[in-house]
Design an enzyme around this catalytic site. Sequence first.
Site, PDB file in Angstrom:
ATOM      1  N   LYS A  47     -20.491  -3.526  13.443  1.00 14.17           N
ATOM      2  CA  LYS A  47     -19.050  -3.952  13.288  1.00 14.17           C
ATOM      3  C   LYS A  47     -18.115  -2.659  13.597  1.00 14.17           C
ATOM      4  O   LYS A  47     -17.985  -1.646  13.127  1.00 14.17           O
ATOM      5  CB  LYS A  47     -18.677  -4.008  11.570  1.00 14.17           C
ATOM      6  N   PHE A  69     -17.029  -9.648   6.079  1.00 15.55           N
ATOM      7  CA  PHE A  69     -17.993  -9.260   5.105  1.00 15.55           C
ATOM      8  C   PHE A  69     -19.039 -10.543   5.458  1.00 15.55           C
ATOM      9  O   PHE A  69     -18.720 -11.914   5.287  1.00 15.55           O
ATOM     10  CB  PHE A  69     -17.751  -9.298   3.890  1.00 15.55           C
ATOM     11  N   VAL A  70     -20.201 -10.215   5.971  1.00 13.74           N
ATOM     12  CA  VAL A  70     -21.205 -11.464   6.159  1.00 13.74           C
ATOM     13  C   VAL A  70     -22.327 -11.399   5.272  1.00 13.74           C
ATOM     14  O   VAL A  70     -22.834 -10.631   4.892  1.00 13.74           O
ATOM     15  CB  VAL A  70     -21.660 -11.314   7.680  1.00 13.74           C
ATOM     16  N   ASP A  79     -22.119  -0.617   9.760  1.00 11.27           N
ATOM     17  CA  ASP A  79     -20.594  -1.154   9.260  1.00 11.27           C
ATOM     18  C   ASP A  79     -19.868   0.241   9.503  1.00 11.27           C
ATOM     19  O   ASP A  79     -19.347   0.583  10.673  1.00 11.27           O
ATOM     20  CB  ASP A  79     -20.878  -1.475   7.804  1.00 11.27           C
ATOM     21  N   ARG A 129     -29.483 -13.644   0.543  1.00 12.38           N
ATOM     22  CA  ARG A 129     -30.500 -13.143   1.695  1.00 12.38           C
ATOM     23  C   ARG A 129     -31.066 -13.954   2.112  1.00 12.38           C
ATOM     24  O   ARG A 129     -31.630 -14.024   3.250  1.00 12.38           O
ATOM     25  CB  ARG A 129     -31.111 -12.050   0.782  1.00 12.38           C
ATOM     26  N   LYS A 141     -32.827  -3.638   1.432  1.00 16.85           N
ATOM     27  CA  LYS A 141     -33.706  -4.726   1.253  1.00 16.85           C
ATOM     28  C   LYS A 141     -33.219  -5.766   2.659  1.00 16.85           C
ATOM     29  O   LYS A 141     -33.670  -6.446   3.102  1.00 16.85           O
ATOM     30  CB  LYS A 141     -33.541  -5.744   0.329  1.00 16.85           C
ATOM     31  N   GLY A 142     -32.024  -5.258   3.128  1.00 20.87           N
ATOM     32  CA  GLY A 142     -31.205  -5.979   3.952  1.00 20.87           C
ATOM     33  C   GLY A 142     -31.952  -6.333   5.414  1.00 20.87           C
ATOM     34  O   GLY A 142     -31.728  -7.223   5.927  1.00 20.87           O
ATOM     35  N   ASP A 155     -30.137  -3.971   9.134  1.00 21.93           N
ATOM     36  CA  ASP A 155     -29.438  -5.178   9.055  1.00 21.93           C
ATOM     37  C   ASP A 155     -28.062  -4.933   9.753  1.00 21.93           C
ATOM     38  O   ASP A 155     -27.561  -5.971  10.564  1.00 21.93           O
ATOM     39  CB  ASP A 155     -29.213  -5.840   7.804  1.00 21.93           C
TER      40      ASP A 155
HETATM   41  P1  IMP Z   1     -22.589   1.344   6.170  1.00 16.25           P
HETATM   42  O1  IMP Z   1     -23.300   2.791   5.692  1.00 16.25           O
HETATM   43  O2  IMP Z   1     -21.242   1.258   5.775  1.00 16.25           O
HETATM   44  O3  IMP Z   1     -22.943   1.297   7.891  1.00 16.25           O
HETATM   45  O4  IMP Z   1     -23.137   0.310   5.576  1.00 16.25           O
HETATM   46  C1  IMP Z   1     -24.514  -0.115   5.699  1.00 16.25           C
HETATM   47  C2  IMP Z   1     -24.876  -0.927   4.575  1.00 16.25           C
HETATM   48  O5  IMP Z   1     -23.939  -1.801   3.918  1.00 16.25           O
HETATM   49  C3  IMP Z   1     -26.028  -2.171   5.311  1.00 16.25           C
HETATM   50  O6  IMP Z   1     -27.145  -1.818   5.300  1.00 16.25           O
HETATM   51  C4  IMP Z   1     -25.713  -3.417   4.277  1.00 16.25           C
HETATM   52  O7  IMP Z   1     -26.615  -3.316   3.132  1.00 16.25           O
HETATM   53  C5  IMP Z   1     -24.125  -3.163   3.763  1.00 16.25           C
HETATM   54  N1  IMP Z   1     -23.211  -3.870   4.291  1.00 16.25           N
HETATM   55  C6  IMP Z   1     -22.347  -3.498   5.109  1.00 16.25           C
HETATM   56  N2  IMP Z   1     -21.352  -4.283   5.591  1.00 16.25           N
HETATM   57  C7  IMP Z   1     -22.268  -5.517   5.087  1.00 16.25           C
HETATM   58  C8  IMP Z   1     -21.840  -6.862   5.275  1.00 16.25           C
HETATM   59  O8  IMP Z   1     -20.626  -7.380   6.024  1.00 16.25           O
HETATM   60  N3  IMP Z   1     -22.487  -7.906   4.546  1.00 16.25           N
HETATM   61  C9  IMP Z   1     -23.444  -7.374   3.531  1.00 16.25           C
HETATM   62  N4  IMP Z   1     -23.800  -6.165   3.722  1.00 16.25           N
HETATM   63  C10 IMP Z   1     -23.140  -5.184   4.366  1.00 16.25           C
HETATM   64 MG    MG Z   2     -26.427  -4.571   0.825  1.00 17.40          MG
END
Ligand code: IMP
Ligand code: MG
Length: 177
Positions: free
Chosen positions: A130, A151-152, A102, A164, A42-43, A99
């Site tokens: 990030k 963490f944002v 990470d 959100r 949903k982000g 969104d």
């Molecule tokens: P990744 O697979 O670790 O790159 O994470 C991606 C998902 O983790 C994003 O689509 C977000 O939903 C969540 N996420 C990662 N970092 C943050 C943050 O700082 N705030 C909120 N959600 C995050």
């Molecule tokens: Mg999330």
Amino acid sequence: MAGRIGRILITEDELRQRVKELGEQITKDYEGKPLLLVGILKGSVVFMADLMREIKTDCKIDFMSVSSYGSGTVTSGEVQIILDLRKPIQNYDLLIVEDILDSGVTLSYLRQLLSARGPKSIKICTLLYKPDRRKCDIKPDYCGFTIPDEFVIGYGLDVDEKYRNLPYVGIYEPDAE
Ligand code: IMP
Ligand code: MG
């Protein structure tokens, strides 16, 4: 997880300005191409809604929903498809709208999954990036803001589904144990 909204990292004005620039760049790059924006729920909803209105060339939109996090703030490393695209994508130039990149686990999984379906091309547009946390060999093709390892929340991003709806991006401050 209890906590509160800390300082504002990216203001509404900065978001608006940067999303406009991204829209202009995407418009140029995809002029005359069959562009399909794929928002990751949903982000990405807030970013997607603003970005698509700054894209001045024909495009279609669709959504997928995946989960990789559970309810914590650290990735579980597992990606689960909760909602898939409904139509074949061979005839489209795909732009995945996310969104945040990470660890990169979610986007590398998705890019691989969708590439296997044979779109004309596939690129990634993420509002936030990030780089310090990246675990996979993946970089966004379009990126709104590179941010530090915090963490944002807000502008679509959540903690346990909360925050959100904030119109800006803020830093989340968990309560001390
Ligand atoms: P990744 O697979 O670790 O790159 O994470 C991606 C998902 O983790 C994003 O689509 C977000 O939903 C969540 N996420 C990662 N970092 C943050 C943050 O700082 N705030 C909120 N959600 C995050
Ligand atoms: Mg999330």
